[in-house]
Motif scaffolding. Structure first.
Motif, PDB file in Angstrom:
ATOM      1  N   LYS A   1       0.824  -1.211   0.000  1.00  0.00           N
ATOM      2  CA  LYS A   1       0.000   0.000   0.000  1.00  0.00           C
ATOM      3  C   LYS A   1       0.861   1.265   0.000  1.00  0.00           C
ATOM      4  O   LYS A   1       0.671   2.156  -0.829  1.00  0.00           O
ATOM      5  CB  LYS A   1      -0.941   0.005   1.216  1.00  0.00           C
ATOM      6  CG  LYS A   1      -1.861  -1.203   1.273  1.00  0.00           C
ATOM      7  CD  LYS A   1      -2.742  -1.171   2.487  1.00  0.00           C
ATOM      8  CE  LYS A   1      -2.002  -1.217   3.804  1.00  0.00           C
ATOM      9  NZ  LYS A   1      -1.244  -2.446   4.056  1.00  0.00           N
ATOM     10  N   SER A   2       1.808   1.330   0.935  1.00  0.00           N
ATOM     11  CA  SER A   2       2.670   2.516   0.988  1.00  0.00           C
ATOM     12  C   SER A   2       3.507   2.620  -0.279  1.00  0.00           C
ATOM     13  O   SER A   2       3.776   3.719  -0.769  1.00  0.00           O
ATOM     14  CB  SER A   2       3.605   2.460   2.197  1.00  0.00           C
ATOM     15  OG  SER A   2       2.856   2.473   3.381  1.00  0.00           O
ATOM     16  N   THR A   3       3.927   1.484  -0.813  1.00  0.00           N
ATOM     17  CA  THR A   3       4.721   1.505  -2.035  1.00  0.00           C
ATOM     18  C   THR A   3       3.906   2.105  -3.180  1.00  0.00           C
ATOM     19  O   THR A   3       4.428   2.902  -3.969  1.00  0.00           O
ATOM     20  CB  THR A   3       5.219   0.088  -2.391  1.00  0.00           C
ATOM     21  OG1 THR A   3       5.956  -0.422  -1.272  1.00  0.00           O
ATOM     22  CG2 THR A   3       6.102   0.089  -3.619  1.00  0.00           C
TER      23      THR A   3
ATOM     24  N   PHE B   1       2.784  11.072   4.772  1.00  0.00           N
ATOM     25  CA  PHE B   1       3.524   9.846   5.034  1.00  0.00           C
ATOM     26  C   PHE B   1       3.003   9.099   6.256  1.00  0.00           C
ATOM     27  O   PHE B   1       2.482   9.699   7.201  1.00  0.00           O
ATOM     28  CB  PHE B   1       5.012  10.136   5.175  1.00  0.00           C
ATOM     29  CG  PHE B   1       5.648  10.479   3.865  1.00  0.00           C
ATOM     30  CD1 PHE B   1       6.135   9.484   3.030  1.00  0.00           C
ATOM     31  CD2 PHE B   1       5.716  11.800   3.446  1.00  0.00           C
ATOM     32  CE1 PHE B   1       6.689   9.799   1.805  1.00  0.00           C
ATOM     33  CE2 PHE B   1       6.276  12.122   2.229  1.00  0.00           C
ATOM     34  CZ  PHE B   1       6.766  11.118   1.401  1.00  0.00           C
ATOM     35  N   GLN B   2       3.197   7.786   6.203  1.00  0.00           N
ATOM     36  CA  GLN B   2       2.671   6.912   7.253  1.00  0.00           C
ATOM     37  C   GLN B   2       3.309   7.202   8.606  1.00  0.00           C
ATOM     38  O   GLN B   2       2.631   7.193   9.620  1.00  0.00           O
ATOM     39  CB  GLN B   2       2.930   5.448   6.847  1.00  0.00           C
ATOM     40  CG  GLN B   2       2.423   4.416   7.835  1.00  0.00           C
ATOM     41  CD  GLN B   2       2.520   3.004   7.272  1.00  0.00           C
ATOM     42  OE1 GLN B   2       3.064   2.782   6.201  1.00  0.00           O
ATOM     43  NE2 GLN B   2       1.979   2.048   7.998  1.00  0.00           N
ATOM     44  N   ASP B   3       4.608   7.458   8.644  1.00  0.00           N
ATOM     45  CA  ASP B   3       5.291   7.627   9.925  1.00  0.00           C
ATOM     46  C   ASP B   3       5.626   9.103  10.163  1.00  0.00           C
ATOM     47  O   ASP B   3       6.602   9.614   9.636  1.00  0.00           O
ATOM     48  CB  ASP B   3       6.584   6.799   9.935  1.00  0.00           C
ATOM     49  CG  ASP B   3       7.239   6.822  11.311  1.00  0.00           C
ATOM     50  OD1 ASP B   3       6.910   7.712  12.122  1.00  0.00           O
ATOM     51  OD2 ASP B   3       8.093   5.955  11.569  1.00  0.00           O
TER      52      ASP B   3
ATOM     53  N   ALA C   1      -2.968   9.901   1.129  1.00  0.00           N
ATOM     54  CA  ALA C   1      -2.935   9.904   2.591  1.00  0.00           C
ATOM     55  C   ALA C   1      -2.652   8.494   3.091  1.00  0.00           C
ATOM     56  O   ALA C   1      -3.509   7.614   3.046  1.00  0.00           O
ATOM     57  CB  ALA C   1      -4.253  10.422   3.133  1.00  0.00           C
ATOM     58  N   ASP C   2      -1.412   8.267   3.560  1.00  0.00           N
ATOM     59  CA  ASP C   2      -0.983   6.941   4.012  1.00  0.00           C
ATOM     60  C   ASP C   2      -1.240   6.799   5.518  1.00  0.00           C
ATOM     61  O   ASP C   2      -0.463   7.281   6.327  1.00  0.00           O
ATOM     62  CB  ASP C   2       0.505   6.750   3.687  1.00  0.00           C
ATOM     63  CG  ASP C   2       0.915   5.291   3.785  1.00  0.00           C
ATOM     64  OD1 ASP C   2       0.083   4.462   4.204  1.00  0.00           O
ATOM     65  OD2 ASP C   2       2.090   4.985   3.444  1.00  0.00           O
ATOM     66  N   GLU C   3      -2.337   6.182   5.845  1.00  0.00           N
ATOM     67  CA  GLU C   3      -2.745   5.998   7.235  1.00  0.00           C
ATOM     68  C   GLU C   3      -2.722   7.297   8.027  1.00  0.00           C
ATOM     69  O   GLU C   3      -2.056   7.399   9.057  1.00  0.00           O
ATOM     70  CB  GLU C   3      -1.820   4.978   7.908  1.00  0.00           C
ATOM     71  CG  GLU C   3      -1.765   3.697   7.102  1.00  0.00           C
ATOM     72  CD  GLU C   3      -1.716   2.482   7.970  1.00  0.00           C
ATOM     73  OE1 GLU C   3      -2.075   2.590   9.140  1.00  0.00           O
ATOM     74  OE2 GLU C   3      -1.345   1.433   7.442  1.00  0.00           O
TER      75      GLU C   3
ATOM     76  N   SER D   1       7.864  -2.479   5.737  1.00  0.00           N
ATOM     77  CA  SER D   1       6.658  -1.649   5.741  1.00  0.00           C
ATOM     78  C   SER D   1       6.400  -1.174   7.169  1.00  0.00           C
ATOM     79  O   SER D   1       7.002  -1.671   8.123  1.00  0.00           O
ATOM     80  CB  SER D   1       5.471  -2.456   5.229  1.00  0.00           C
ATOM     81  OG  SER D   1       4.973  -3.297   6.252  1.00  0.00           O
ATOM     82  N   GLY D   2       5.468  -0.202   7.312  1.00  0.00           N
ATOM     83  CA  GLY D   2       5.163   0.345   8.632  1.00  0.00           C
ATOM     84  C   GLY D   2       4.788  -0.731   9.641  1.00  0.00           C
ATOM     85  O   GLY D   2       5.304  -0.772  10.760  1.00  0.00           O
ATOM     86  N   GLY D   3       3.909  -1.610   9.245  1.00  0.00           N
ATOM     87  CA  GLY D   3       3.461  -2.670  10.141  1.00  0.00           C
ATOM     88  C   GLY D   3       4.540  -3.702  10.402  1.00  0.00           C
ATOM     89  O   GLY D   3       4.603  -4.295  11.482  1.00  0.00           O
TER      90      GLY D   3
END
Ligand SMILES: Nc1ncnc2c1ncn2[C@@H]1O[C@H](COP(=O)(O)OP(=O)(O)OP(=O)(O)O)[C@@H](O)[C@H]1O
Ligand SMILES: Nc1ncnc2c1ncn2[C@@H]1O[C@H](COP(=O)(O)OP(=O)(O)OP(=O)(O)O)[C@@H](O)[C@H]1O
Ligand SMILES: [Mg+2]
Ligand SMILES: [Mg+2]
Lengths: 346, 361
Positions: A52-54, A97-99, A180-182, B177-179
């Protein structure tokens, strides 16, 4: 649908992993095709590590595709060569970004990142205008009082506060599509609802589209128009959000929907159902990557990759068994075999 | 301290080491913890009065609004605060030893071995320029595991436990990945068999299937090894399904602490009640949701009375001026004047359900 605002065709990204002597290919995203329409929220859900993030990073041009192409308003991104074109794309399609711990610059106050973006992408604004625009976006994500929040450094903020700053930055660009990543994963339910309502309002009033990556299926149902499900680098199902949730066709989607917890009820999934080995994205062989965990898997599932087929209007599924159910099993196998041949030749 | 610990013992069964001495002592006791950030414009108190016990084998969840001080509180407990943060008061007792008084040298042997911490940002906690496997190896070597084969075996075991291919022992954090990063951190916390694992939103980047599977694994390991878990999350279903007791924080304070079921069925604090109501569902009609109106107070501008008063649908005059203590409510305790005999609301005021001992049992 008219020309989608953002479209991916056969999008693929392979990473090299492992040590010196045992290099392997990790297929993070494999042959993904999808489109995001104007004023549309597309929810992207799926297994952790499924790509997903990729996908979001490919769309944001953080990563370059190993194969396939991305089109923005009908134009391939590879054609946007000039710096001005690139800048326009960055502003039109920002990524959250997710983080938020690693994506915010720690050496400047929050105002810096937002105003820098405004300076680059919003030449219509003077210093005063940038200031009030920065306050507006901070207010919008619930960071109040905004003037005070803008003076803070990222390390002075909690996880959820940083996450909202990331979203505010994207808002400042007056974007067309937000990747929008999480964006709500670190928010309590009350603040989360505020941000979800903001996303819906962006779509309904400002005609912004969103790729909304989330693990919160209920929130996807609450705001999204369509939902796309990934498993091990493949898009396995996509369709109108209510249809996917009410009658999931792919066995992974079925497992995922069944696992959505209800705080008021006891969990329904057993440990056995939940267990599964890591998905097969490293040096993958043809075949369905969910087959080993699938209660319905047949012989063909282990040898031939199921193609994504529109089994009902606007509802696509990549599953031989689901295709067979509507009398299209042979077509699924044939198309899959042909695609696998092309894939192994490449 | 309170009557709550008796409730809990009935829910934590089959603890390993149950016949060792001191089995009834809590593994962690936090009393009146206060954490301050020294900012340019003066000190602000981010955690102000948290009392908490965690018993061996117990699973305690912590919830609360974004920015209310959960991570700061955990850092205070684990002695991981660094300037401008400092502990300004209170005590943290782990296995009978006071942690606040210890220096880094005294703490080093305890970290990972007896007390492990999974931080909110796995990316921050992992070393970005070191492969996952090397980070595990360093940790094990620091605690006297020298045998290479043993290190490799244990590393592969914990990765398998969290569902990650062992090839990623050779990966750098940014290649996950994040998870996967979150799971790699949880795996690291499981390298030894600690008495207490502190986890700060450790599964926020995991899909629900992987999350369920991981939580069931952790519960199973807890049953086998007897460790306790202190767990921050925003996921109310996770709290509901996996925790024994629940701590609710608001604006730096503990506002409710009790058996999870009790808090869910009869929240004694209006904030807990607000938090538990209205979340989106995947079934039934779609209704617009609003959350809890208003915003929490700024750290440097706390209301003089109850900190939740400006947003509280049940507030009355006294709430504006009287600082509520933690009152005993059935088996739980709550920081709300509704439960104070001296500050009852005026007649005719709607009242939140007040639990009594009889109702809880
Ligand atoms: N820079 C990289 N180098 C090598 N491998 C990578 C890189 N980025 C991602 N990967 C791999 O690609 C796969 C997909 O990762 P991705 O981050 O897209 O997953 P995801 O669906 O966003 O998962 P999550 O829900 O856990 O965030 C994973 O197996 C990951 O290890
Ligand atoms: N270095 C710092 N200087 C000043 N204030 C800080 C600092 N670090 C954190 N804070 C403030 O302390 C408060 C508590 O932060 P904390 O990270 O503990 O919140 P949290 O409950 O974990 O929130 P979240 O759920 O969003 O992670 C926040 O209001 C934050 O802005
Ligand atoms: Mg991701
Ligand atoms: Mg936090």
């Amino acid at each position: 649908m008219s020309t989608p605002i953002l479209e991916a065709r056969g999008l693929t990204r392979v990473f090299r992993v492992g040590g010196f002597l045992n290099r392997h290919d990790l297929h993070a995203v494999d042959d993904a095709s999808f489109a995001i329409g104007g004023s549309e929220i597309l929810a992207l859900v799926g297994e952790s590590g499924s790509g997903k993030s990729t996908i979001a990073r490919l769309l944001a041009q953080v990563y370059t595709p190993s194969a396939g192409e991305i089109l923005f308003e009908g134009t391939p991104l590879t054609k946007l060569r000039s710096r001005a074109d690139q800048m326009r794309y960055r502003a039109a399609v920002p990524m959250v970004f997710q983080d938020p711990f690693s994506s915010l610059n720690q050496s400047y106050p929050v105002s810096h990142g937002i105003e820098r973006g405004l300076k680059l992408h919003r030449s219509d604004l003077d210093a005063e205008g940038r200031r009030s625009e920065a306050e507006r976006v901070m207010e919008a994500v619930g960071m109040r009082p905004a003037s005070e929040a803008l003076r803070k450094y990222p390390y002075e903020l909690s996880g959820g506060q940083r996450q909202r700053v990331g979203f505010a930055q994207a808002l400042a660009y007056k974007p067309k599509v937000i990747l929008a990543d999480e964006p709500v994963s670190m928010l309590d339910i009350s603040v989360r609802i505020g941000l979800l309502n903001l996303m819906a309002k962006l779509r309904d009033e400002d005609h912004v589209s969103l790729l909304y990556i989330t693990h919160d299926i209920a929130s996807a149902r609450y705001i999204a128009d369509r939902m796309m499900v990934m498993y091990a680098g493949h898009v396995v199902e996509s369709g109108p959000v209510d249809e996917v949730l009410q009658s999931p066709q792919h066995p992974y989607t079925q497992l995922l929907v069944a696992a959505v917890p209800d705080p008021r009820a006891m969990p329904t999934m057993t440990a056995e159902q939940a267990a599964g080995e890591p998905p097969k994205v490293i040096d993958p062989k043809p075949g369905c990557r969910f087959a080993d965990r699938c209660p319905l898997a047949k012989e063909v599932c282990r040898t031939t990759t199921p193609p994504l087929l529109e089994l009902q209007p606007r509802h696509e599924v990549a599953c031989h068994v689901a295709a067979d159910r509507v009398g299209r099993g042979a077509e699924s196998e044939e198309l899959g075999r042909a695609a696998d041949l092309v894939g192994s030749a490449a | 301290m309170t009557g709550t610990s008796t409730d809990v013992r009935t829910t934590t069964t089959e603890r390993a080491g149950a016949d060792e001495p001191g089995r009834d002592a809590p593994v962690l006791e936090v009393r009146g913890l206060k954490v301050v950030y020294d900012t340019a414009s003066g000190p602000v108190t981010a955690v102000d009065g948290v009392d908490l016990t965690v018993n061996p084998g117990e699973f305690v969840a912590v919830v609360g609004e974004s920015g209310c001080g959960k991570s700061t509180m955990l850092f205070g407990v684990a002695q991981l605060l660094s300037p401008p943060a400092r502990i300004a008061g209170g005590e943290v007792v782990f296995r009978g030893q006071s942690l606040v008084a210890m220096n880094d040298k005294q703490l080093a042997p305890i970290r990972w071995k007896n007390l492990s911490v999974v931080m909110q940002s796995a990316m921050n906690a992992l070393n970005p320029v070191k492969r996952i496997g090397d980070q595990y190896a360093d940790t094990m070597r620091a605690h006297g595991v020298k045998e290479k084969a043993e290190i490799t075996k244990r590393s592969e075991e914990v990765l398998a436990l969290v569902g990650i291919d062992r090839i990623h022992l050779r990966s750098y954090p940014h290649q996950l990945s994040g998870g996967m990063r979150q799971r790699a951190m949880i795996a690291m916390a499981l390298l030894f068999a600690p008495e207490l694992i502190i986890m700060d939103e450790p599964t926020s980047a995991l899909d629900v299937v992987a999350q369920r599977s991981l939580m069931l694994q952790i519960k199973e390991l807890q049953r086998l090894l007897g460790f306790a878990v202190l767990f921050v999350t925003h996921d109310m279903s996770l709290v509901s399904h996996f925790s024994d007791r629940l701590l609710v924080m608001y604006a730096g304070q503990e506002v409710e602490f009790g058996a999870t079921r009790t808090v869910f069925d009869r929240p004694a604090h209006p904030y807990s009640k607000g938090l538990l109501e209205a979340f989106p569902s995947i079934r039934g009609p779609k209704v617009p949701l609003v959350g809890i109106p208003g915003a929490p107070p700024a750290l440097n501008a706390m209301p003089p009375g109850c900190r939740y008063e400006p947003r509280c649908p049940f507030a009355y005059e006294d709430c504006k001026t009287v600082v509520p203590a933690l009152y005993q409510v059935g088996g739980s305790r709550a920081r709300c004047l509704l439960h104070s005999p001296d500050h009852q609301p005026p007649a005719g005021q709607p009242v939140v359900a007040v639990v009594t001992d009889e109702e809880v049992l």
